[in-house]
Design an enzyme around this catalytic site. Sequence first.
Site, PDB file in Angstrom:
ATOM      1  N   ASP A  70       0.836  -1.191   0.000  1.00 32.09           N
ATOM      2  CA  ASP A  70       0.000   0.000   0.000  1.00 32.09           C
ATOM      3  C   ASP A  70       0.877   1.250   0.000  1.00 32.09           C
ATOM      4  OD1 ASP A  70      -2.367   1.773   0.766  1.00 32.09           O
ATOM      5  OD2 ASP A  70      -3.286  -0.212   0.897  1.00 32.09           O
TER       6      ASP A  70
ATOM      7  N   HIS B 175      -3.775   5.822   3.573  1.00 26.20           N
ATOM      8  CA  HIS B 175      -4.538   4.640   3.163  1.00 26.20           C
ATOM      9  C   HIS B 175      -3.960   3.358   3.744  1.00 26.20           C
ATOM     10  CE1 HIS B 175      -5.911   1.594   0.145  1.00 26.20           C
ATOM     11  NE2 HIS B 175      -6.995   2.349   0.093  1.00 26.20           N
TER      12      HIS B 175
ATOM     13  N   SER C  68     -11.269  -1.315  -0.671  1.00 26.90           N
ATOM     14  CA  SER C  68     -10.021  -1.286   0.082  1.00 26.90           C
ATOM     15  C   SER C  68     -10.258  -1.582   1.550  1.00 26.90           C
ATOM     16  CB  SER C  68      -9.351   0.081  -0.022  1.00 26.90           C
ATOM     17  OG  SER C  68      -8.568   0.178  -1.177  1.00 26.90           O
TER      18      SER C  68
END
Length: 592
Positions: free
Chosen positions: A169, A229, A405
Amino acid sequence: MTSTRHTLTLIATAALLSASTLAQAQLIQPAPQARRAPAEPLAAGLIIKFKDGSRTPVAAKAAVQGFRAMTEARGQRVAFDRESAFGRRVIRLDRRVPARDLVQLARDIQLSDPSIESVQIDHVARASFTPNDGRWDLQWDFVSGTGGINIQKAWDLSQGFGERVAVLDTGVRPHADLVGNLLPGYDLISDSTRAGDGGGRDSDASDPGDNVAAGDCGLFEPAEASSWHGTHVAGTIAAVGNNGMWVSGVAPKAKIVPVRVLGKCGGAESDVADGIVWAVGGSVGNLPKNPNPALILNLSLGGQHSCGSTYQSAIDYARKQGALIVVAAGNDEEDVSNHAPANCKGVMAVAATTRAGARASYSNFGSGVDIAAPGGDKDNLVWSLSNMGTAGPGADALAGMMGTSMAAPHVAGVAALMTASNSLIMPSDTAYLMKATARSFPGSCSGCGTGIVDAEAAVIAARGFRAEREPNDTAATAQYLNVFPARVIGTLQAAYPEQVDVYSLNLPAGQGLSTNIVVLAMDFNFSASLELLDATGKVLAKSTLINNKPEINYYNKSGKTQALYVRVKGKTTLMLGSGDKAYELKLTRNPF
């Protein structure tokens, strides 16, 4: 490879004023954002693979220099070229360009040299969550209600102790509620401009922020604050639990191996593929090998294109190590078949559901989706760890987000619970068991896989899971089963008119045994049946078809524990069959 840049936007952030209760949190809620049309897929460069043995590494490097010249002659400025996993060579452009601009160049390079096996576009991957402007009570997604994953009872059986999960990520912040479960990782971003940390590949996998100015990611793309994220995804998997602060991860005693592959404007396909190889302990150029190999990988990223050999080779390599690769299905409201790496062979593609257990409106779908998990919507966010910084890092925070996600790490976390509960199970085995035990959708979710992942049912199935151990074709070599309910994945050799496998168990007095078998390989010439025998070899029961499955139900009324044998018999109507036939045997002991 790309999806819309706005999927990286943090919409609602709660900064804790102390480390005790959520009631002390304050919300920061930016104004609602209108949904934009998906941006055009972008490319970072080209990936060249020479035919095995056709060129030495030195000759291949020399050839790539010529291809660099050809690339620049077509108006594309080259930043560098490098060696990648599996001997591939990567030509990296100095800026992102529309993928369509490199199609003809890739063809021309392919035709220019007969020693080239393939030339692929190095697509740009983006993180896959959808922005939101609301919040809801924290961790509704974990509970046993309509849309949750039923985690509480699973924690009584396993909390994922010591299992390693790689998060590919944007990198991970050392958040106070995660740092205790954080292992060293690696930054695989080879483009120093996109890395945003002052360099290219290095051993610092922390997230420096992925904020961008207007136009950085495309002519009409707006400025974006840092998303954090990877921290959000990692927190869903393994935030430290039962510590009186923040939130808990699905597997609160598992460990996170951060693999940074996404930077400003996303990441290159070649970097993501190298990240997969590095995460499982493979060799990537001259990089140091991962000292903490992980066999559960979470990829909450993707883009709109087919799965090329760069992704597939990395996934195949990881699968050979026994890895499970969990991938977000994507947020484009369309069939997953055109979204990589979710459309690659051997991955577990995850769709997103709402609190009501229905498909989230943004979630991709289709026959390529394996399972679903909570991804949230604008009224019911998935809450996890984050950071207050809009550019570089600030104070620790919580954030509510939604998207596939957010769904994928629920599945990766459950896989960690499963492998921690049974040392005999490989991560690659967990996909089948999660799909087999998934809870039926309470809402409408066509094309969302077999159901919503059920943590408790999956862990119970994992505890009793055994792979077949050969030889086991006689009572003397029978494979002993001692954890129930038991599940065995085995094979029968269809090359013979009849083949048997034998399993043994002890059945206490006053208990019943239920067992059935399903042939997993579709072959109308091949069938399977069951026999139950005692220690003398006497047949106590034979299977009958119940719901089209061979099944035996038996009750021990002897007054003492019985040693029993279950014999699986396979039979083909052909004199010689074709290949081994996989089956699943289920055995349950219950008092009647």
